[in-house]
Design a protein around this motif. Structure first.
Motif, PDB file in Angstrom:
ATOM      1  N   THR A  75     -17.829  27.173   4.695  1.00 40.99           N
ATOM      2  CA  THR A  75     -17.208  28.085   5.660  1.00 40.99           C
ATOM      3  C   THR A  75     -15.749  28.333   5.321  1.00 40.99           C
ATOM      4  N   SER A  76     -15.055  27.265   4.938  1.00 42.58           N
ATOM      5  CA  SER A  76     -13.639  27.394   4.595  1.00 42.58           C
ATOM      6  C   SER A  76     -13.437  28.349   3.417  1.00 42.58           C
ATOM      7  N   PHE A  77     -14.246  28.208   2.376  1.00 44.52           N
ATOM      8  CA  PHE A  77     -14.094  29.073   1.206  1.00 44.52           C
ATOM      9  C   PHE A  77     -14.528  30.503   1.513  1.00 44.52           C
ATOM     10  N   THR A  80     -11.843  32.272   3.395  1.00 42.21           N
ATOM     11  CA  THR A  80     -10.708  32.617   2.541  1.00 42.21           C
ATOM     12  C   THR A  80     -10.782  34.074   2.104  1.00 42.21           C
ATOM     13  N   ILE A  81     -11.982  34.550   1.788  1.00 44.47           N
ATOM     14  CA  ILE A  81     -12.160  35.952   1.391  1.00 44.47           C
ATOM     15  C   ILE A  81     -11.792  36.878   2.542  1.00 44.47           C
ATOM     16  N   LEU A  82     -12.280  36.544   3.735  1.00 43.72           N
ATOM     17  CA  LEU A  82     -12.005  37.378   4.907  1.00 43.72           C
ATOM     18  C   LEU A  82     -10.516  37.399   5.228  1.00 43.72           C
ATOM     19  N   VAL A  83      -9.877  36.228   5.188  1.00 40.64           N
ATOM     20  CA  VAL A  83      -8.450  36.156   5.507  1.00 40.64           C
ATOM     21  C   VAL A  83      -7.633  36.915   4.467  1.00 40.64           C
ATOM     22  N   TYR A 150     -14.283  23.551  12.719  1.00 40.84           N
ATOM     23  CA  TYR A 150     -14.249  24.921  12.209  1.00 40.84           C
ATOM     24  C   TYR A 150     -12.917  25.618  12.480  1.00 40.84           C
ATOM     25  N   LEU A 151     -12.155  25.120  13.432  1.00 42.05           N
ATOM     26  CA  LEU A 151     -10.752  25.532  13.513  1.00 42.05           C
ATOM     27  C   LEU A 151     -10.018  25.065  12.257  1.00 42.05           C
ATOM     28  N   GLY A 158      -6.897  30.172   5.653  1.00 41.87           N
ATOM     29  CA  GLY A 158      -5.695  30.993   5.699  1.00 41.87           C
ATOM     30  C   GLY A 158      -4.642  30.534   4.723  1.00 41.87           C
ATOM     31  N   PHE A 159      -4.478  29.216   4.605  1.00 42.83           N
ATOM     32  CA  PHE A 159      -3.511  28.693   3.646  1.00 42.83           C
ATOM     33  C   PHE A 159      -3.907  29.037   2.216  1.00 42.83           C
ATOM     34  N   LYS A 160      -5.165  28.851   1.874  1.00 41.89           N
ATOM     35  CA  LYS A 160      -5.630  29.162   0.515  1.00 41.89           C
ATOM     36  C   LYS A 160      -5.395  30.632   0.193  1.00 41.89           C
ATOM     37  N   ALA A 161      -5.640  31.493   1.181  1.00 42.57           N
ATOM     38  CA  ALA A 161      -5.560  32.930   0.934  1.00 42.57           C
ATOM     39  C   ALA A 161      -4.127  33.424   0.807  1.00 42.57           C
TER      40      ALA A 161
END
Length: 231
Positions: A75-77, A80-83, A150-151, A158-161
């Motif tokens: 979910t996190s990865f 990242t695309i969406l953010v 999931y928060l 967001g940080f990765k993006a």
């Protein structure tokens, strides 16, 4: 008095045109590098140790614990695309970093609360007693866990993006000196990631396993707060 030179294509946090020697530069980038290190210090331990928490403390079956971890990481990865799209199209990198840091802080804080209060998790399980029935996580407590988890995934995404490019935004690519500094920035970000990860995978994992999960999550919560403030 000579007016500061404007940097075309760059804005400050209020949306005004950035001024050379006042906004951005290596001094600001160093704070971003430190923040990146803190953020990785706060969450990398979770990628290797959450299965232990799910299985040993929350009494998930081992396959379920591993599945929940992969769901969280996937979910996190994916987010990242969406953010990345939202950041480049609508909200901007600075706001993305700020919002993501707050969301990640909130997720870690909720995990700390659940790890600290026995009423939010199953009672201790005696694995050495064959007839002992280990309690399962209640529905409300499970909802609390997944909201926190999931928060955290959304904040990490967001940080990765936004974070590396937020660092690059501090430099004027039209200036030869700042172009070289921008190139060095990504080397320093990699170093910050490695140092933060090393501390997370050694010290914070040890604290989680030996001193308690509430201490481990709590220190991660403070660490992400230290990352958000200078960013």
């Amino acid at each position: 008095m000579e007016k500061p030179e404007r940097v075309e294509g760059k804005v400050d946090w209020r949306g005004r045109t950035a001024l050379k020697h006042k906004h951005g530069g290596m001094r600001t980038a160093l704070m971003i590098i430190a923040a990146f290190g803190f953020e990785n210090m706060a969450n990398i331990a979770l990628t290797v140790n959450l299965v232990t928490y799910f299985n040993g403390i929350l009494h998930f079956e081992l396959p379920d614990a591993a599945n929940e971890l992969t769901n969280y990481m996937g979910t996190s990865f994916f987010l990242t695309i969406l953010v990345t799209v939202l950041t480049d199209t609508y909200i901007g990198r600075f706001k993305a970093v700020l919002f993501s840091g707050f969301i990640e802080f909130l997720g870690l804080a909720l995990l700390t609360v659940q790890a600290h209060f026995p009423s939010l998790r199953p009672p201790l399980c005696n694995v050495f007693e064959k007839t002992w029935q280990c309690g399962k996580l209640k529905t409300g407590d499970a909802a609390f866990l997944f909201v926190a988890l999931y928060l955290l995934a959304a904040g990490t995404a967001g940080f990765k993006a936004a974070f590396p490019t937020h660092g690059a935004d501090q430099f004027d690519e039209k200036g030869p000196k700042e172009t070289r500094q921008m190139s060095s920035l990504f080397n320093w970000l990699l170093l910050a990631l490695c140092i933060g990860g090393a501390v997370s995978l050694t010290l914070i994992v040890w604290i989680q396993d030996e001193r308690g999960w509430d201490w481990g999550f709590g220190i991660s919560t403070v660490t992400i707060l230290c990352g958000v403030i200078p960013s």
